[in-house]
Design a protein around this motif. Structure first.
Motif, PDB file in Angstrom:
ATOM      1  N   PRO A  75     -78.953  16.565 -57.763  1.00 39.69           N
ATOM      2  CA  PRO A  75     -79.059  15.656 -56.627  1.00 39.69           C
ATOM      3  C   PRO A  75     -78.271  16.183 -55.427  1.00 39.69           C
ATOM      4  CG  PRO A  75     -77.497  14.801 -58.218  1.00 39.69           C
ATOM      5  CD  PRO A  75     -78.015  16.089 -58.780  1.00 39.69           C
ATOM      6  N   PHE A 112     -65.136  20.375 -54.152  1.00 37.68           N
ATOM      7  CA  PHE A 112     -65.608  20.948 -55.414  1.00 37.68           C
ATOM      8  C   PHE A 112     -66.942  20.388 -55.890  1.00 37.68           C
ATOM      9  CE2 PHE A 112     -61.252  22.202 -55.116  1.00 37.68           C
ATOM     10  CZ  PHE A 112     -61.336  23.530 -55.477  1.00 37.68           C
ATOM     11  N   MET A 114     -69.506  22.247 -56.104  1.00 33.52           N
ATOM     12  CA  MET A 114     -69.879  23.665 -55.987  1.00 33.52           C
ATOM     13  C   MET A 114     -71.361  23.884 -56.229  1.00 33.52           C
ATOM     14  SD  MET A 114     -66.483  24.676 -58.066  1.00 33.52           S
ATOM     15  CE  MET A 114     -66.744  23.215 -59.053  1.00 33.52           C
ATOM     16  N   PHE A 115     -71.993  22.904 -56.893  1.00 31.39           N
ATOM     17  CA  PHE A 115     -73.435  23.008 -57.123  1.00 31.39           C
ATOM     18  C   PHE A 115     -74.203  22.795 -55.821  1.00 31.39           C
ATOM     19  CE2 PHE A 115     -74.116  18.459 -56.648  1.00 31.39           C
ATOM     20  CZ  PHE A 115     -72.878  17.936 -56.981  1.00 31.39           C
ATOM     21  N   GLU A 294     -52.934   6.384 -55.990  1.00 32.90           N
ATOM     22  CA  GLU A 294     -54.314   5.931 -55.781  1.00 32.90           C
ATOM     23  C   GLU A 294     -54.600   5.636 -54.309  1.00 32.90           C
ATOM     24  OE1 GLU A 294     -51.908   4.320 -57.277  1.00 32.90           O
ATOM     25  OE2 GLU A 294     -52.134   2.145 -57.236  1.00 32.90           O
ATOM     26  N   GLU A 301     -60.009  10.795 -49.860  1.00 31.36           N
ATOM     27  CA  GLU A 301     -61.417  10.910 -50.251  1.00 31.36           C
ATOM     28  C   GLU A 301     -62.318  10.239 -49.204  1.00 31.36           C
ATOM     29  OE1 GLU A 301     -63.475  10.880 -54.469  1.00 31.36           O
ATOM     30  OE2 GLU A 301     -63.013   8.834 -53.901  1.00 31.36           O
ATOM     31  N   ILE A 352     -50.480  17.091 -62.079  1.00 29.23           N
ATOM     32  CA  ILE A 352     -51.554  16.090 -62.110  1.00 29.23           C
ATOM     33  C   ILE A 352     -51.686  15.401 -60.748  1.00 29.23           C
ATOM     34  CG2 ILE A 352     -52.271  13.898 -63.200  1.00 29.23           C
ATOM     35  CD1 ILE A 352     -51.460  15.108 -65.876  1.00 29.23           C
ATOM     36  N   LEU A 355     -53.733  17.984 -58.797  1.00 24.92           N
ATOM     37  CA  LEU A 355     -55.142  18.088 -59.207  1.00 24.92           C
ATOM     38  C   LEU A 355     -55.942  16.854 -58.786  1.00 24.92           C
ATOM     39  CD1 LEU A 355     -54.666  19.741 -62.706  1.00 24.92           C
ATOM     40  CD2 LEU A 355     -55.774  20.767 -60.712  1.00 24.92           C
ATOM     41  N   PHE A 359     -59.264  17.007 -55.848  1.00 24.34           N
ATOM     42  CA  PHE A 359     -60.606  16.437 -55.889  1.00 24.34           C
ATOM     43  C   PHE A 359     -60.852  15.430 -54.768  1.00 24.34           C
ATOM     44  CE2 PHE A 359     -60.748  17.567 -60.618  1.00 24.34           C
ATOM     45  CZ  PHE A 359     -61.444  18.726 -60.350  1.00 24.34           C
TER      46      PHE A 359
ATOM     47  N   TYR B  95     -67.670   6.392 -55.873  1.00 27.91           N
ATOM     48  CA  TYR B  95     -66.339   6.535 -55.274  1.00 27.91           C
ATOM     49  C   TYR B  95     -65.575   5.223 -55.384  1.00 27.91           C
ATOM     50  CZ  TYR B  95     -68.378  10.754 -53.314  1.00 27.91           C
ATOM     51  OH  TYR B  95     -68.988  11.972 -53.168  1.00 27.91           O
ATOM     52  N   ILE B 259     -66.833  20.538 -64.204  1.00 32.36           N
ATOM     53  CA  ILE B 259     -66.637  19.695 -63.016  1.00 32.36           C
ATOM     54  C   ILE B 259     -67.977  19.467 -62.310  1.00 32.36           C
ATOM     55  CG2 ILE B 259     -65.490  19.593 -60.755  1.00 32.36           C
ATOM     56  CD1 ILE B 259     -63.687  19.104 -63.290  1.00 32.36           C
ATOM     57  N   ASN B 260     -68.773  20.513 -62.174  1.00 32.96           N
ATOM     58  CA  ASN B 260     -70.102  20.352 -61.571  1.00 32.96           C
ATOM     59  C   ASN B 260     -70.955  19.354 -62.353  1.00 32.96           C
ATOM     60  OD1 ASN B 260     -70.157  21.971 -59.262  1.00 32.96           O
ATOM     61  ND2 ASN B 260     -70.623  23.823 -60.423  1.00 32.96           N
ATOM     62  N   THR B 263     -69.911  15.732 -62.131  1.00 29.82           N
ATOM     63  CA  THR B 263     -70.169  15.220 -60.785  1.00 29.82           C
ATOM     64  C   THR B 263     -71.668  14.991 -60.568  1.00 29.82           C
ATOM     65  OG1 THR B 263     -68.271  16.530 -60.084  1.00 29.82           O
ATOM     66  CG2 THR B 263     -69.656  15.635 -58.340  1.00 29.82           C
ATOM     67  N   ILE B 264     -72.468  15.935 -61.013  1.00 29.39           N
ATOM     68  CA  ILE B 264     -73.927  15.816 -60.857  1.00 29.39           C
ATOM     69  C   ILE B 264     -74.444  14.577 -61.601  1.00 29.39           C
ATOM     70  CG2 ILE B 264     -76.109  16.847 -61.619  1.00 29.39           C
ATOM     71  CD1 ILE B 264     -74.885  19.604 -60.937  1.00 29.39           C
ATOM     72  N   GLY B 309     -56.286  14.833 -66.927  1.00 32.46           N
ATOM     73  CA  GLY B 309     -56.105  14.285 -65.585  1.00 32.46           C
ATOM     74  C   GLY B 309     -57.307  14.566 -64.696  1.00 32.46           C
ATOM     75  N   MET B 310     -57.777  15.814 -64.736  1.00 29.79           N
ATOM     76  CA  MET B 310     -58.936  16.179 -63.901  1.00 29.79           C
ATOM     77  C   MET B 310     -60.152  15.333 -64.276  1.00 29.79           C
ATOM     78  SD  MET B 310     -58.561  20.334 -64.010  1.00 29.79           S
ATOM     79  CE  MET B 310     -59.836  20.728 -62.842  1.00 29.79           C
ATOM     80  N   VAL B 313     -60.092  11.686 -63.091  1.00 28.87           N
ATOM     81  CA  VAL B 313     -60.461  11.576 -61.677  1.00 28.87           C
ATOM     82  C   VAL B 313     -61.952  11.868 -61.494  1.00 28.87           C
ATOM     83  CG1 VAL B 313     -60.051  12.489 -59.363  1.00 28.87           C
ATOM     84  CG2 VAL B 313     -58.143  12.224 -60.940  1.00 28.87           C
ATOM     85  N   ARG B 314     -62.464  12.851 -62.244  1.00 31.63           N
ATOM     86  CA  ARG B 314     -63.869  13.227 -62.097  1.00 31.63           C
ATOM     87  C   ARG B 314     -64.741  12.550 -63.153  1.00 31.63           C
ATOM     88  NH1 ARG B 314     -66.012  17.101 -58.061  1.00 31.63           N
ATOM     89  NH2 ARG B 314     -64.753  16.288 -56.367  1.00 31.63           N
ATOM     90  N   ILE B 339     -55.999   4.867 -60.886  1.00 34.06           N
ATOM     91  CA  ILE B 339     -57.352   5.088 -60.373  1.00 34.06           C
ATOM     92  C   ILE B 339     -58.239   3.850 -60.594  1.00 34.06           C
ATOM     93  CG2 ILE B 339     -59.457   6.508 -60.711  1.00 34.06           C
ATOM     94  CD1 ILE B 339     -57.354   8.039 -59.238  1.00 34.06           C
TER      95      ILE B 339
END
Lengths: 402, 474
Positions: A75, A112, A114-115, A294, A301, A352, A355, A359, B95, B259-260, B263-264, B309-310, B313-314, B339
């Motif tokens: 997408p 990120f 990246m796609f 947060e 963001e 953390i 990171l 994002f 989001y 990660i991609n 997210t996708i 952690g990553m 968030v993701r 979060i």
């Protein structure tokens, strides 16, 4: 807008339906079992016969026997806005003395994705150096104890041993509430650091808007052309004077605001009157994990997405004072043994925090602990490497003996 | 089955909901009229089931339409039964700032069927007992993942039995062998564990098991989104409705794919209405242990900690981890809490005057911000000191001391005003206020504006007891 999956399905419906039908083997009708012969009779195209059957019965629940292949298109989105590129540090040919320059920003997609679009410039790490002895968490202090009273040696350690891309020299001794050292003394310290390392530098003030401006003016003039990042310009500073000083002497500025997108826009707008847009990095404040992270995350963001959607006043690379992670008492305090040694708890806290904000879209991290710096660097390198993982290998996590 | 593009969360208005309500303004829901009810429904503050007339036969069609309209982009799936059952997914938005994330990512801790009984019991017990109190909430671990390292159905059965004898936490049964999974399912009847996992090889057998035992099923298609989507389609057609997606957690090489892919999947579900990707995603930071080779255990734990952690968030809706170390889990449990807080409500306490013990006209007066965490920490440290005191809580819009000072949310004007409003001047004879060490820079101005003498307190409130004893006791 990018290809929506349902369109794909629409186009491919016929062959897919064919495939589906071809693959059905077992057919169940409610709880009644019957063989295919019966079904054929039921499905005779006789209007009267069908009208007497409830709709449920003519829709057999069938189980596929082979994988039904469906298409997938990532997408992708298109964004009307782009983050400006800001160049930090000037080499000899550019009128400075730095060994290299660093470019921040330039993104056309959220962090990120990246796609969708490659990251044009990797996020950068700047290590903190202070111009006087300050209280540090034990876990940090153990790594810099030898150099805490020598900013030049500290900067050298940060670059040569800890792999910092940049160094932030915090001139906290200029604080009228601390040593109240003079702008001339500050210049001397900057000179020592400029001599010690050749990475681009961030010049940090003490937080007193008047004193910071006085020092920035002196430093900017003395090191004209070095393209320092002056950290930072705030609403309660004489913004015009600060911006003009930076512009006149070829430096760039950090526009710092307290966790509020409107204040960030407002300060950037003020700055545009005096300095080009690509001379501004922005910082909307970093709070520690557990202590408001947060808010910091969401504001960054939101700001980044708004910028990509075309908000001109937020299209700047973002900086984070990630060192603030150490404000969390869980990062530095001795706790009961089950929470582990603070030598690990502290740097993982900073990692953390970093990171999380990576994002959100942060381009420049001001950091403290070497392990956190190394981890962030490793992660960023891995994310940008283009390497793919081995699928068969990760399936083994189920049977791995730990 | 054609895939419908759902109306995006942002596009749904109270009018859309109102049009399908009975529109009688009967007030049975407790609100004045149907429009008010509709607004609450759109905000997810109440459920349409709170409208009694809507549940009658007459409105069956409208009820169904509303259910469909309000369905989250990511399906909510329940694992386990009873009080400790967990819900995962149920996300309305991609989001956090668009609304609020529901169902904080549960963390499962693993055991294996080759661990000794003692080790299993011990890990389960540690998982159950692990807790940390943060802003008045108790943070806990949530599930047990049982891995079959033996690939032996009997051993797996015994391990599952041992686990359920010792905990009512929901389970994840992990093996690619359907025989092993079935034997585990038999040992855990009616407990609705999550099955891990269906693959392109075993999906039919796993689907049968999921249907037979009425369990949610994970779909594992590492770094192959087309296959993941195809398997999801196939399993839905097969009749398995509750799916969890695993596109693979690559700990090092392939991290970008992870990660991609996460997210996708989430973008396809939330922004493009893709129903095949509208399921919760599972992350497995435990894959860090695949790379352990000669590294010391701490290095592997470190990697597992930051991977978790990553993924929190993701978009991970569920995590499986191995480390039980406090330093690995604590930052992640706090990150998850952070979060998943509602961004519309600041984590703040009411500003104003608080008393501790029985303060009198000579008692100390302290000041702090109204960020909930700051307040609770300071309050517990004052209580620990045992000194009867006053505390003025200044409204900093829920920001901690240092950020509030830097961001001008805590200013001398605000402090002076708070002193005045608290009417503390009628309660104590002295005029001395203790301010946080991190607000030291405001001292002079506070003195000027309020006329009170400022004493700079410790930088961290853990220093309060000692500070009060030394500086005030005398």
């Amino acid at each position: 807008m990018a290809n929506r999956p349902e369109k794909e399905i629409g186009i491919k419906l016929d062959p897919m339906l064919f495939e589906l039908l071809a693959k059905f083997q077992e057919i169940e009708l409610e709880d009644v079992e019957m063989d295919v012969g019966d079904l054929e009779i039921w499905l005779q195209p006789s209007a009267t016969a069908i009208s007497q059957i409830t709709p449920k019965l003519i829709t057999p629940k069938a189980k596929p026997t082979t994988i039904i292949e469906v298409e997938f298109t990532p997408p992708l989105e298109q964004y009307p806005g782009q983050i400006v590129e800001v160049k930090l540090g000037a080499t000899k040919s550019e009128g400075g003395t730095r060994g290299r320059n660093i470019i921040l920003g330039g993104e056309k997609s959220p962090a990120f994705c990246m796609f969708e679009n490659p990251m044009p410039n990797p996020p950068v790490i700047s290590l903190d150096v202070f111009d006087m002895r300050i209280p540090l968490a034990k876990a940090v202090k153990m790594h810099v104890a030898e150099v805490m009273e020598d900013p030049a040696a500290w900067a050298k350690l940060a670059v040569e041993k800890f792999g910092a891309d940049m160094v932030t020299l915090h001139l906290i001794s200029i604080d009228p509430l601390q040593k109240d050292t003079s702008p001339e003394e500050a210049v001397k310290t900057v000179e020592e650091v400029v001599q010690a390392v050749d990475v681009p530098l961030i010049i940090g003030g003490c937080g007193d808007p008047k004193k910071d401006l006085a020092v920035f003016e002196k430093v900017a003039e003395t090191f004209s052309g070095e393209r320092f990042l002056l950290s930072s310009i705030t609403h309660d500073m004489d913004v015009e004077k600060a911006a003009l000083t930076a512009k006149k002497h070829g430096h760039v500025v950090l526009s710092f605001t307290p966790m509020d997108m409107n204040l960030a826009r407002e300060l950037n707008r003020k700055l545009y009157e005096f300095i080009p847009k690509d001379h501004i990095v922005m910082d909307t404040t970093t709070a520690a994990l557990g202590y408001g992270l947060e808010y910091a995350f969401t504001i960054m963001e939101r700001a980044r997405l708004a910028a990509l959607m075309g908000d001109q006043e937020l299209q700047h690379p973002m900086s984070s004072g990630t060192t603030n992670a150490w404000a969390a008492r869980e990062a530095w305090m001795k706790m009961a043994p089950e929470w582990g040694p603070r030598e690990l708890r502290g740097p993982i806290w900073e990692t953390i925090t970093a990171l999380t904000l990576l994002f959100a879209g942060v381009d420049l991290f001001m950091m403290m602990h070497p392990a956190a710096v190394k981890t962030l660097k490793d992660v960023v390198n891995e994310l940008l490497s283009g390497h793919s993982g081995r699928a068969e290998r990760i399936a083994e996590w189920i049977t791995v003996r730990t | 089955m054609a895939e419908i593009r759902k109306k995006g969360f942002k596009e749904l208005s109270p009018i859309d909901v109102y049009m399908l309500l009975p529109k009688t303004n009967c007030k049975e829901c407790g609100f004045d009229n149907c429009m008010a009810f509709a607004a609450k429904v759109v905000n997810r503050e109440i459920n349409i089931k709170d409208c009694p007339p809507l549940l009658t036969k007459q409105f069956k069609k409208q009820y169904q339409q509303l259910s469909e309209m309000l369905k989250p982009a990511v399906k909510e799936i329940t694992i386990g039964t009873g009080e400790k059952a967990v819900k995962i997914g149920g996300k309305l938005v991609m989001y956090r700032h668009e609304f609020v994330y529901f169902n904080p990512t549960p963390i499962a801790i693993d055991v294996t069927d080759e661990m000794s009984e003692g080790e299993i019991v011990n890990r389960v017990k540690q998982t159950e007992e692990f807790s940390y109190v943060y802003i008045g909430q108790t943070l806990k671990l949530n599930m047990i993942a049982i891995r079959s390292t033996s690939n032996d159905p009997e051993k797996f059965k015994a391990a599952v039995k041992k686990v359920i004898e010792n905990t009512s936490l929901p389970l994840i049964l992990c093996s690619f062998d359907p025989n092993v999974i079935e034997s585990g399912l038999m040992a855990a009847p009616k407990s609705r564990p999550l099955i891990y996992a269906a693959t392109k090889e075993n999906w039919r057998e796993m689907a049968e098991l999921a249907l037979m035992y009425d369990c949610p099923l994970t779909v594992f298609a590492p770094n192959d989104l087309k296959l993941l989507r195809s398997l999801t389609k196939t399993l839905l057609e097969y009749g398995v409705k509750d799916l969890v997606l695993d596109p693979g957690t690559f700990p090092t090489e392939g991290l970008a794919d992870t990660i991609n892919n996460f997210t996708i999947i989430r973008r396809a579900a939330c922004k493009h209405g893709d129903e095949l990707f509208g399921f919760p995603i599972i992350g497995v930071p435990m894959t860090a242990w695949l790379d352990k080779s000669d590294s010391p255990a701490e290095v592997v734990m470190w990697k597992e900690a930051y991977l978790a952690g990553m993924l929190i968030v993701r978009y991970a809706d569920l995590l499986i981890m191995h480390s039980l170390e406090g330093w690995v889990l604590l930052p992640n449990m706090i990150l998850r809490q952070n979060i998943y807080t509602d961004p519309r409500k600041p984590v703040a306490v009411e500003p104003g005057l608080r008393t501790f013990g029985n303060p009198n006209e000579n008692s100390p007066v302290m000041m702090t911000t109204n960020f909930a965490l700051t307040y609770y920490t300071v309050a517990s440290d004052i209580e620990a000191s045992g000194v009867d005191s006053y505390l003025i809580v200044v409204d900093t819009e829920g920001i901690a001391v240092d950020s509030a000072v830097a961001g001008r949310k805590l200013t001398a004007e605000k402090v002076a005003e708070a002193i005045k409003e608290s009417e503390i001047e009628n309660k104590v004879k002295h005029r001395k206020i203790i301010i946080p060490g991190k607000a030291a820079r405001l001292s002079g101005e506070i003195e000027q504006l309020s006329g009170w003498e400022v004493i700079v307190g410790p930088k961290d409130s853990s220093g309060i007891p000692a500070f009060l004893q030394q500086k005030w006791g005398k």
